[in-house]
Scaffold this active site. Sequence first.
Site, PDB file in Angstrom:
ATOM      1  CG  HIS A 166      -5.729  -1.971   8.837  1.00 42.11           C
ATOM      2  ND1 HIS A 166      -5.818  -0.821   9.544  1.00 42.11           N
ATOM      3  CD2 HIS A 166      -4.449  -2.149   8.857  1.00 42.11           C
ATOM      4  CE1 HIS A 166      -4.626  -0.416   9.917  1.00 42.11           C
ATOM      5  NE2 HIS A 166      -3.607  -1.084   9.415  1.00 42.11           N
TER       6      HIS A 166
ATOM      7  CD  GLU B 269      -8.635   0.929   7.472  1.00 44.45           C
ATOM      8  OE1 GLU B 269      -8.832   0.107   8.522  1.00 44.45           O
ATOM      9  OE2 GLU B 269      -7.869   2.093   7.833  1.00 44.45           O
TER      10      GLU B 269
ATOM     11  CG  ASN C 189      -8.783  -1.393  12.080  1.00 43.39           C
ATOM     12  OD1 ASN C 189      -7.922  -2.095  11.583  1.00 43.39           O
ATOM     13  ND2 ASN C 189      -9.385  -0.363  11.456  1.00 43.39           N
TER      14      ASN C 189
ATOM     15  CG  ASP D 115      -0.237  -0.391   2.569  1.00 41.23           C
ATOM     16  OD1 ASP D 115       1.024  -0.489   2.604  1.00 41.23           O
ATOM     17  OD2 ASP D 115      -0.909  -0.740   3.426  1.00 41.23           O
TER      18      ASP D 115
HETATM   19  C1  GLP Z   1      -0.344   0.294   8.822  1.00 40.10           C
HETATM   20  C2  GLP Z   1      -0.014  -0.780   7.489  1.00 40.10           C
HETATM   21  C3  GLP Z   1      -0.244  -2.196   7.750  1.00 40.10           C
HETATM   22  C4  GLP Z   1       0.247  -2.315   9.074  1.00 40.10           C
HETATM   23  C5  GLP Z   1      -0.300  -1.720  10.077  1.00 40.10           C
HETATM   24  C6  GLP Z   1       0.281  -2.031  11.493  1.00 40.10           C
HETATM   25  O1  GLP Z   1      -1.306   0.797   8.702  1.00 40.10           O
HETATM   26  N1  GLP Z   1      -0.794  -0.155   6.232  1.00 40.10           N
HETATM   27  O2  GLP Z   1       0.211  -3.067   6.511  1.00 40.10           O
HETATM   28  O3  GLP Z   1       0.116  -3.648   9.152  1.00 40.10           O
HETATM   29  O4  GLP Z   1      -0.107  -0.328   9.914  1.00 40.10           O
HETATM   30  O5  GLP Z   1       1.096  -1.635  11.834  1.00 40.10           O
HETATM   31  P1  GLP Z   1       2.337  -1.789  13.020  1.00 40.10           P
HETATM   32  O6  GLP Z   1       3.182  -2.939  12.588  1.00 40.10           O
HETATM   33  O7  GLP Z   1       3.057  -0.530  13.333  1.00 40.10           O
HETATM   34  O8  GLP Z   1       1.587  -2.124  14.602  1.00 40.10           O
END
Ligand code: GLP
Length: 250
Positions: free
Chosen positions: A138, A143, A136, A67
């Site tokens: 995702h 989402e 959440n 993304d």
């Molecule tokens: C972002 C990314 C996700 C990732 C998520 C969790 O929103 N788009 O790909 O998995 O954050 O992040 P973290 O690993 O910092 O908890």
Amino acid sequence: MKLIVAPDYAGICEKAADIFAAEIHRNPACVLGLATGSTPVGLYQALIRRYQEGALDFSKVQTFNLDEYCGLAGDHPQSYRYFMQKNLFDHVNIPLEHTYIPSGIADDPEQECRRYDALIESCGGIDIQLLGIGHNGHIGFNEPDDHFPVGSHLTRLAESTIQANSRFFASESEVPTHAITMGAGSILKAKKILLMASGEGKAEILCRSMTGPVTPFVPASVLQLHRDVVILADEAAASLIRKQIQPSDE
Ligand code: GLP
């Protein structure tokens, strides 16, 4: 689905690096699906270390990121292109033109999504897709919603995601409201999926995603439909799921 539990964050990063390294040795021209967020940072450090030790060669590897934020150019310090350059690409011998990330500044985001999906197809699909998980549920920026989007698409970030990710920005108002992300269908097309989760804060959503009903309101639950998913969790993140899924001995 296989659950691998390591004592701590460093442990899951080394295990993830073992899996990536094995794939690169098996097929030096493999296609890797990469993720951002804080969770994969230790994995990227482990891969850099192995490259510096001469144990890994990225010269033929191709990568596709999940993304990118809309409105951020690749040289913006909070763009995912910038993140990948700083955390991995600048430190290994991967050619820049082998690294694909959706453009956050495309004039026509829908067309950019179609272009990205076609690129993934033209490279033969993704061999291993790395994922983190949002609080959440995702994955990428898929989402919670009333349906699972199939291909790459433009998405509006959930308020909770904007809040969570504001820690990387000067203020919450600077967090982009939209992103381009691979769809749940794109993720399921990967031959293998590796989901990393660390810390107590991920325990509940990890358990709900992997053992609860498959629903687009918990996007990561779609992974239950894939035949080769490895969950790499540290003790804290695995505390609830391990009561329902027997960890593998690996
Ligand atoms: C972002 C990314 C996700 C990732 C998520 C969790 O929103 N788009 O790909 O998995 O954050 O992040 P973290 O690993 O910092 O908890």
